[in-house]
Design a protein around this motif. Structure first.
Motif, PDB file in Angstrom:
ATOM      1  N   ASN F  70      14.052  -5.030  -6.408  1.00 16.85           N
ATOM      2  CA  ASN F  70      14.424  -4.769  -5.020  1.00 16.85           C
ATOM      3  C   ASN F  70      14.262  -5.984  -4.121  1.00 16.85           C
ATOM      4  OD1 ASN F  70      14.955  -2.039  -5.563  1.00 16.85           O
ATOM      5  ND2 ASN F  70      12.769  -1.577  -5.422  1.00 16.85           N
ATOM      6  N   THR F  72      14.882  -9.420  -2.741  1.00 18.01           N
ATOM      7  CA  THR F  72      15.991 -10.360  -2.884  1.00 18.01           C
ATOM      8  C   THR F  72      15.465 -11.725  -3.313  1.00 18.01           C
ATOM      9  OG1 THR F  72      15.838 -11.193  -0.638  1.00 18.01           O
ATOM     10  CG2 THR F  72      17.156  -9.208  -0.969  1.00 18.01           C
ATOM     11  N   GLU F  75      13.738 -13.283  -0.485  1.00 21.39           N
ATOM     12  CA  GLU F  75      12.406 -12.725  -0.210  1.00 21.39           C
ATOM     13  C   GLU F  75      11.360 -13.275  -1.173  1.00 21.39           C
ATOM     14  OE1 GLU F  75      13.659  -8.528   2.000  1.00 21.39           O
ATOM     15  OE2 GLU F  75      13.378  -8.557  -0.182  1.00 21.39           O
ATOM     16  N   ARG F 103      18.911 -19.868  -0.303  1.00 22.47           N
ATOM     17  CA  ARG F 103      19.063 -18.463  -0.709  1.00 22.47           C
ATOM     18  C   ARG F 103      19.187 -17.539   0.497  1.00 22.47           C
ATOM     19  NH1 ARG F 103      15.817 -17.828  -6.464  1.00 22.47           N
ATOM     20  NH2 ARG F 103      17.207 -19.323  -7.503  1.00 22.47           N
ATOM     21  N   GLN F 126       9.730  -7.616   6.110  1.00 22.43           N
ATOM     22  CA  GLN F 126       9.396  -8.893   5.458  1.00 22.43           C
ATOM     23  C   GLN F 126       8.058  -9.429   5.961  1.00 22.43           C
ATOM     24  OE1 GLN F 126      13.102 -10.791   6.425  1.00 22.43           O
ATOM     25  NE2 GLN F 126      14.037 -10.284   4.450  1.00 22.43           N
ATOM     26  N   ASP F 160       7.759  -3.243  -6.579  1.00 22.05           N
ATOM     27  CA  ASP F 160       7.875  -4.310  -5.579  1.00 22.05           C
ATOM     28  C   ASP F 160       6.507  -4.918  -5.281  1.00 22.05           C
ATOM     29  OD1 ASP F 160      10.514  -3.478  -5.423  1.00 22.05           O
ATOM     30  OD2 ASP F 160      10.222  -2.345  -3.563  1.00 22.05           O
TER      31      ASP F 160
END
Lengths: 197, 197, 197, 197, 197, 197
Positions: F70, F72, F75, F103, F126, F160
């Motif tokens: 999940n 990215t 991230e 990215r 985030q 995650d």
């Protein structure tokens, strides 16, 4: 005096696969460890939900801990215990404390290093090694040439310094994985190496 | 696996009198402890060069650790071990870790609390007790009414809170005396209470 | 300019007995202090709900602060103030600051040491003493032989070093008791020793 | 009880000009302060070797401390003392402690805030103000909207929050200048405002 | 690759006046900066709701940063960036990082100093300068004569030491204002001075 | 504006082999990276004196950074940059800052996160991710169920959370290796991803 056995559900906050669910290569490694140690150290089970990561973890571990070099196996474990003490990692202090007692053939040394390496029954050279490992663990950005010089005065080579650094760094990673997952050490580790044989 | 006996010269950085040099009252107390425990805990010998201070130390210790109250003897030792872990006191963790194992009839608990009480095999109430002891030890000037409220929610009375505070404070003192004097724990303590009886 | 008198209820978060409720020996000691000082320092009242602990506290205090030795009475109080400043203890800085001013016959010294002993109007030897007391208070587990050597170069004996250590350790305990109980200093202390006589 | 007068050479580690050497505007300001206070606060002399910086310092100081606003003059000085205590600044705690005693008409409050604002004889609103000033001083990068909300709940406006911030920030600068220059407070400050008038 | 423009509302948590609302002297200064730089650095707008403070801020800034002296303009900016990195100030690192790149004619140096001045591509003398600035920022109360001696060995005069101190202290203030106000750097700053011209 | 090229001797404090000296598998990987990136990131050369460790490092890196999940890719790089900022690692912030810019297709984000993720132009989710990564890096022993609950409220799964933990832990190791070896980032990284394409 009772031993409180850990139920499987307490090994980790994350999923713990059964042996049957594991890829063959990992299951065989774990079975070999089981055969040799008499039990399966929980770290294998706690990391097994991520087979690729576990393979890399084991490869890295062995590259640092099983390699030839000037640092003795006991000294490598001293670095692990001292690092894990700074990071307050239950799994790593208990498990590697046991290995340290066995490799050093010294029943008291692991508890001493876990509390305060400065007062442990080790050599001045070993204290310098652990002082450096402590700096790698807590303030690596301040390490300078003088740190290298101090270690050289104790007879450590560049290769030895890399070993100290890499072991402290690798187990700093391991400490964080174990702390976040609340990885539980096997009860067997607590008493290993404490009795004269 | 060898035990490394402590020579007398390593008990402390300060003078260590022989039993014959001690005042009668202190010698008799020490001999009674020797009789009961099978060995003389080094703290008695390391403090004995100051008889008045040792008498006050023992009186204070007993007033806190031998008194009646809601905290169990094992819980009092938990506070000692958790406090001593913060202060990295070799003598106190090793000696009181042994007493904790015996009083709690739990072979693993002392090592767990010495590493990280948050992961120890104790109750939530006991974790709240040790969280408070940690604040007494590390940042007592920030303690406020909300700390008292949290403890009250776990069932602790005002008297219990004083006990936690005073035990953490007294052993904080003891930790500093032991650290500066480099007081060495007797080898006997390391293994006490680890084996099922 | 008004003085804000402390109501009894503000002396401590814990119960404060009246003089009549106290055991005779303690009441007599307190009355003697009252006679001599003109007021009862609140520490006696705040600890009195635990007579055994108070007796041990007073015995320990006197063994450290009233004994003969190389450290002057003013120097002993310097250690108390410097230690209490690190622990941010209102009662101890105010009360022992007053005693320090009187014993040192120096109106400014207590405030200076409470803020930063490095800038206080004291000797280099006294600064070395307080630097050591600060290490005892904040990081006693790192004290090594070199600390002893530094003090020896300033003329301190082993006995003196024990005194510095024990005073810093004892008042570290006292600081924690006062902080947690929110012990309030008597208003009288604030101004004692500030005026030329 | 003697007062130890500061010789001029001890005011600062940096050059201290005589009044005659100063630019006229600065000399006139200093003479006006002398007239009003009865002595020349050393900060003027210690900064005077840099006239442009001193002018900006005084302008900034007055813009923050002499302006209208919801914060009382005493509250502004509380922020100064609390900030200076964190930075352990001898000059600022002693000099502004005196001003605080006078402005608050409270003989004890400056010592209390310098030790631990949490235990000072001030309102909850003022404690919230000082808790924020402490965060500005020690960890301003972590300040978030919730900090603003907490202050709003105590009745502080956006303008008040800016005042708290700017006073803490400005005196954080002042603390560093005074600490590095070892700026010495005038003896007069120690006792100002301590006596009922 | 997109640039995310800052809407005016994001410049600060506090009110941001329009140019028309500003006193004439301040508006003229800002327009001159706009003319020269091609954009208005947000710090002017974020401080402008307090004209007296902004005037003092600009006067102090120029007295420190525009003055003659041994420290080069680039070295002054190095101190700003190193100080702002300790205080984790987004505005100051980004804006003064740009100025540093331009003044030092070195595209990499600002990022290096913001991360760890010990590893930056600067001279040993400059590292000593930044080590002192770091001590001014983090622990100015411990600065002693030996710090001055170390700087003198690198050729720094008393005047230079004052400059280092005052720049670190002033931008420590600026960092706190920017952090609390959540002052946002102009996007233009991020890339200034990164490309060969 | 000059770019200062790194001479080979400055890549690391430890031996840096030439490509010809490397085992074939490692040389081929490095040549493939060279082909793709246009230069050889120094980390490959700095770790290459230990082929087994480098192989494990690359396998672990890819298992964490190249896997599905999940989080990215941007991230994952955010976690790397935030972790490396705490550890003040020059190589990792510069190199992974570049990758993050690319990215995330965001020219400013890497500098912002390296300074203070709380003020970065990222989502609240985030920020929660990076707050957890910060706790993993700085105080993993205090992580409790409430940390997991907070992340779950932001939509993070157990998988995650493991990813965040493992990435922070792995790059904490990498940071220490780079800091001790004084590993130097390639100049190319500083400007990558800063310009609109």
């Amino acid at each position: 005096m009772t031993q409180h056995p850990a139920s499987n559900s307490r090994i980790s906050r994350f999923p713990v696969p059964t042996l049957n669910e594991l890829p063959t290569d990992i299951r065989e490694i774990i079975e070999a460890v089981h055969e040799k140690a008499g039990f399966i150290p929980n770290v294998f089970l706690a990391l097994a939900h991520r087979p690729d990561e576990l393979r890399a973890f084991m490869a890295y571990h062995d590259a640092l801990m099983e390699k030839a070099g000037n640092l003795t196996p006991a000294e490598r474990e001293m670095i692990v215990v001292a690092t894990s003490a700074i990071n307050q990692c239950q799994y790593c202090i208990i498990a590697h404390g046991a290995i340290l007692r066995i490799r050093a053939k010294h029943a008291l040394i692991a508890d001493q290093i876990a509390i305060n390496y400065r007062k442990a029954d080790i050599t001045e050279r070993q204290k310098a090694m652990l002082a450096f490992a402590q700096r790698v663990t807590s303030e690596s950005h301040t390490i300078e040439q003088t740190d290298f010089d101090t270690l050289a005065q104790h007879g450590f080579t560049q290769d030895d310094i890399w070993d100290i650094t890499a072991i402290a760094a690798f187990f700093g990673m391991s400490n964080r994985l174990a702390n976040v997952s609340s990885m539980q050490p096997n009860n067997e580790f607590y008493n290993l190496g404490r009795q004269p044989r």
